[in-house]
Design a protein around this motif. Structure first.
Motif, PDB file in Angstrom:
ATOM      1  N   UNK A   1      42.373  30.764  34.164  1.00 22.54           N
ATOM      2  CA  UNK A   1      40.963  31.167  34.178  1.00 22.54           C
ATOM      3  C   UNK A   1      40.336  30.861  35.535  1.00 22.54           C
ATOM      4  N   UNK A   2      39.698  31.864  36.139  1.00 26.71           N
ATOM      5  CA  UNK A   2      38.912  31.651  37.348  1.00 26.71           C
ATOM      6  C   UNK A   2      37.449  31.530  36.930  1.00 26.71           C
ATOM      7  N   UNK A   3      36.825  30.432  37.322  1.00 34.36           N
ATOM      8  CA  UNK A   3      35.438  30.168  36.943  1.00 34.36           C
ATOM      9  C   UNK A   3      34.729  29.528  38.129  1.00 34.36           C
ATOM     10  N   UNK A   4      33.422  29.735  38.198  1.00 33.18           N
ATOM     11  CA  UNK A   4      32.630  29.141  39.279  1.00 33.18           C
ATOM     12  C   UNK A   4      32.846  27.641  39.393  1.00 33.18           C
ATOM     13  N   UNK A   5      32.975  26.960  38.269  1.00 36.60           N
ATOM     14  CA  UNK A   5      33.117  25.499  38.322  1.00 36.60           C
ATOM     15  C   UNK A   5      34.395  25.056  39.030  1.00 36.60           C
ATOM     16  N   UNK A   6      35.378  25.954  39.144  1.00 34.54           N
ATOM     17  CA  UNK A   6      36.604  25.634  39.883  1.00 34.54           C
ATOM     18  C   UNK A   6      36.561  26.151  41.322  1.00 34.54           C
ATOM     19  N   UNK A   7      35.580  27.005  41.623  1.00 31.28           N
ATOM     20  CA  UNK A   7      35.449  27.501  42.987  1.00 31.28           C
ATOM     21  C   UNK A   7      35.373  29.007  43.103  1.00 31.28           C
ATOM     22  N   UNK A   8      36.177  29.735  42.326  1.00 29.58           N
ATOM     23  CA  UNK A   8      36.163  31.198  42.355  1.00 29.58           C
ATOM     24  C   UNK A   8      35.747  31.732  40.999  1.00 29.58           C
ATOM     25  N   UNK A   9      34.832  32.687  41.004  1.00 23.76           N
ATOM     26  CA  UNK A   9      34.450  33.346  39.762  1.00 23.76           C
ATOM     27  C   UNK A   9      35.520  34.347  39.336  1.00 23.76           C
ATOM     28  N   UNK A  10      36.224  34.885  40.321  1.00 19.24           N
ATOM     29  CA  UNK A  10      37.306  35.835  40.060  1.00 19.24           C
ATOM     30  C   UNK A  10      38.224  35.884  41.267  1.00 19.24           C
ATOM     31  N   UNK A  11      39.435  36.331  41.037  1.00 17.48           N
ATOM     32  CA  UNK A  11      40.422  36.484  42.102  1.00 17.48           C
ATOM     33  C   UNK A  11      40.509  37.955  42.456  1.00 17.48           C
ATOM     34  N   UNK A  12      40.409  38.252  43.744  1.00 11.88           N
ATOM     35  CA  UNK A  12      40.568  39.637  44.189  1.00 11.88           C
ATOM     36  C   UNK A  12      41.870  39.731  44.968  1.00 11.88           C
ATOM     37  N   UNK A  13      42.877  40.298  44.312  1.00  7.65           N
ATOM     38  CA  UNK A  13      44.215  40.404  44.903  1.00  7.65           C
ATOM     39  C   UNK A  13      45.024  41.404  44.073  1.00  7.65           C
ATOM     40  N   UNK A  14      45.900  42.174  44.704  1.00  8.70           N
ATOM     41  CA  UNK A  14      46.732  43.123  43.940  1.00  8.70           C
ATOM     42  C   UNK A  14      47.889  42.394  43.232  1.00  8.70           C
ATOM     43  N   UNK A  15      47.581  41.733  42.132  1.00  2.00           N
ATOM     44  CA  UNK A  15      48.591  40.960  41.399  1.00  2.00           C
ATOM     45  C   UNK A  15      49.756  41.808  40.917  1.00  2.00           C
ATOM     46  N   UNK A  16      49.510  43.107  40.671  1.00  4.09           N
ATOM     47  CA  UNK A  16      50.533  43.947  40.066  1.00  4.09           C
ATOM     48  C   UNK A  16      50.907  45.136  40.947  1.00  4.09           C
ATOM     49  N   UNK A  17      50.861  44.946  42.250  1.00  6.95           N
ATOM     50  CA  UNK A  17      51.223  46.003  43.182  1.00  6.95           C
ATOM     51  C   UNK A  17      50.035  46.457  43.996  1.00  6.95           C
ATOM     52  N   UNK A  18      50.304  46.948  45.183  1.00  5.74           N
ATOM     53  CA  UNK A  18      49.256  47.341  46.127  1.00  5.74           C
ATOM     54  C   UNK A  18      48.305  48.385  45.571  1.00  5.74           C
ATOM     55  N   UNK A  19      48.807  49.268  44.717  1.00  6.19           N
ATOM     56  CA  UNK A  19      47.946  50.317  44.166  1.00  6.19           C
ATOM     57  C   UNK A  19      47.015  49.790  43.077  1.00  6.19           C
ATOM     58  N   UNK A  20      47.177  48.527  42.696  1.00  7.41           N
ATOM     59  CA  UNK A  20      46.397  47.968  41.594  1.00  7.41           C
ATOM     60  C   UNK A  20      45.594  46.741  42.022  1.00  7.41           C
ATOM     61  N   UNK A  21      44.829  46.865  43.124  1.00 10.95           N
ATOM     62  CA  UNK A  21      43.991  45.735  43.517  1.00 10.95           C
ATOM     63  C   UNK A  21      43.019  45.448  42.390  1.00 10.95           C
ATOM     64  N   UNK A  22      43.036  44.220  41.952  1.00 11.38           N
ATOM     65  CA  UNK A  22      42.209  43.876  40.805  1.00 11.38           C
ATOM     66  C   UNK A  22      41.284  42.726  41.135  1.00 11.38           C
ATOM     67  N   UNK A  23      40.225  42.676  40.390  1.00 11.47           N
ATOM     68  CA  UNK A  23      39.347  41.522  40.384  1.00 11.47           C
ATOM     69  C   UNK A  23      39.594  40.864  39.038  1.00 11.47           C
ATOM     70  N   UNK A  24      40.339  39.797  39.047  1.00  9.99           N
ATOM     71  CA  UNK A  24      40.755  39.161  37.798  1.00  9.99           C
ATOM     72  C   UNK A  24      39.942  37.914  37.524  1.00  9.99           C
ATOM     73  N   UNK A  25      39.370  37.839  36.344  1.00  9.44           N
ATOM     74  CA  UNK A  25      38.714  36.613  35.890  1.00  9.44           C
ATOM     75  C   UNK A  25      39.755  35.710  35.223  1.00  9.44           C
ATOM     76  N   UNK A  26      40.850  36.338  34.773  1.00 10.87           N
ATOM     77  CA  UNK A  26      41.936  35.586  34.162  1.00 10.87           C
ATOM     78  C   UNK A  26      43.202  36.428  34.193  1.00 10.87           C
TER      79      UNK A  26
END
Length: 166
Positions: free
Chosen positions: A88-113
C-alpha cells in the motif's frame, strides 16, 4: 527477472504476538479447530506493517525506492511458507501512489497498491498458472490483471519468485 527488496522491522513480521508472517498467538488461541487461524490471517490496518521497498530492473538498475505499508494477503494460501503481500502506498509513508510502468512500458500506471502473489493454490506446482490463464484471455478484450514475475528479497534474504499483480 526484476528484483524487489522489501525491508521491514523483523518484530512486525515474525514476533509471536504481533508478527504478520507467523502463526503466532492467533494459532495458539485457535489451534484446536480443523482449520486454525494464524496471525497471517488477521486483516485491517492494525495488521499493516511499514516497509521500505527498492525495485531493480532486469539489468540490476534501481528504478524506484519508496516506503509503503505491507499486509499479508490470502486465506488458504496464507499458511504456505511463502505468503502473498499487498503493498500500500499512502501519504503517511511518503507516497500517495507510485508512478511507474510496473507491467511494461506500455502500461505506465499510477498505483495506490499492488499485490505480490505467491500463486495461491498453484504455489506448490508451477507458480505461474494463474498469470498464464489471465494472459490467455487477452484476445477477448476483457479486463485482466497484469502481472510481472519478480524475485523478492525480504530483509536481505532471498524469499523466492512472486507474481507482481495489479
Amino acid at each position: 527477472y526484476p528484483v524487489l527488496c522489501v525491508s521491514s522491522d523483523s518484530f512486525g513480521l515474525f514476533d509471536f504476538d504481533s508478527g504478520i508472517y507467523v502463526p503466532g498467538i492467533e494459532w495458539r488461541k485457535d489451534s484446536l479447530t480443523w482449520w486454525p487461524r494464524g496471525n497471517y490471517h488477521l486483516k485491517g490496518v492494525e495488521w499493516e506493517r511499514p516497509a521500505s521497498l527498492a525495485y531493480f530492473d532486469k539489468e540490476g538498475v534501481v528504478q524506484w525506492e519508496a516506503d509503503a505499508g505491507i499486509r499479508i494477503r490470502g486465506n488458504g494460501s496464507a499458511v504456505m511458507p511463502q505468503k502473498s503481500f499487498t503493498i500500500f502506498f499512502k501519504n503517511k509513508y511518503g507516497l500517495d501512489q507510485l508512478e511507474y510502468p510496473l507491467f511494461g512500458e506500455e502500461n505506465t500506471t499510477k498505483a495506490k497498491r499492488f499485490v505480490l502473489r505467491n500463486s495461491g493454490g498453484d504455489f506448490i506446482n508451477t507458480h505461474f498458472k494463474d498469470a498464464c490463464l489471465q494472459s490467455l484471455l487477452s484476445p477477448l478484450d476483457m479486463d485482466l490483471q497484469e502481472f510481472q514475475p519478480v524475485i523478492v528479497f525480504l530483509d536481505g534474504e532471498y524469499w523466492g519468485i512472486y507474481n507482481m499483480r495489479e
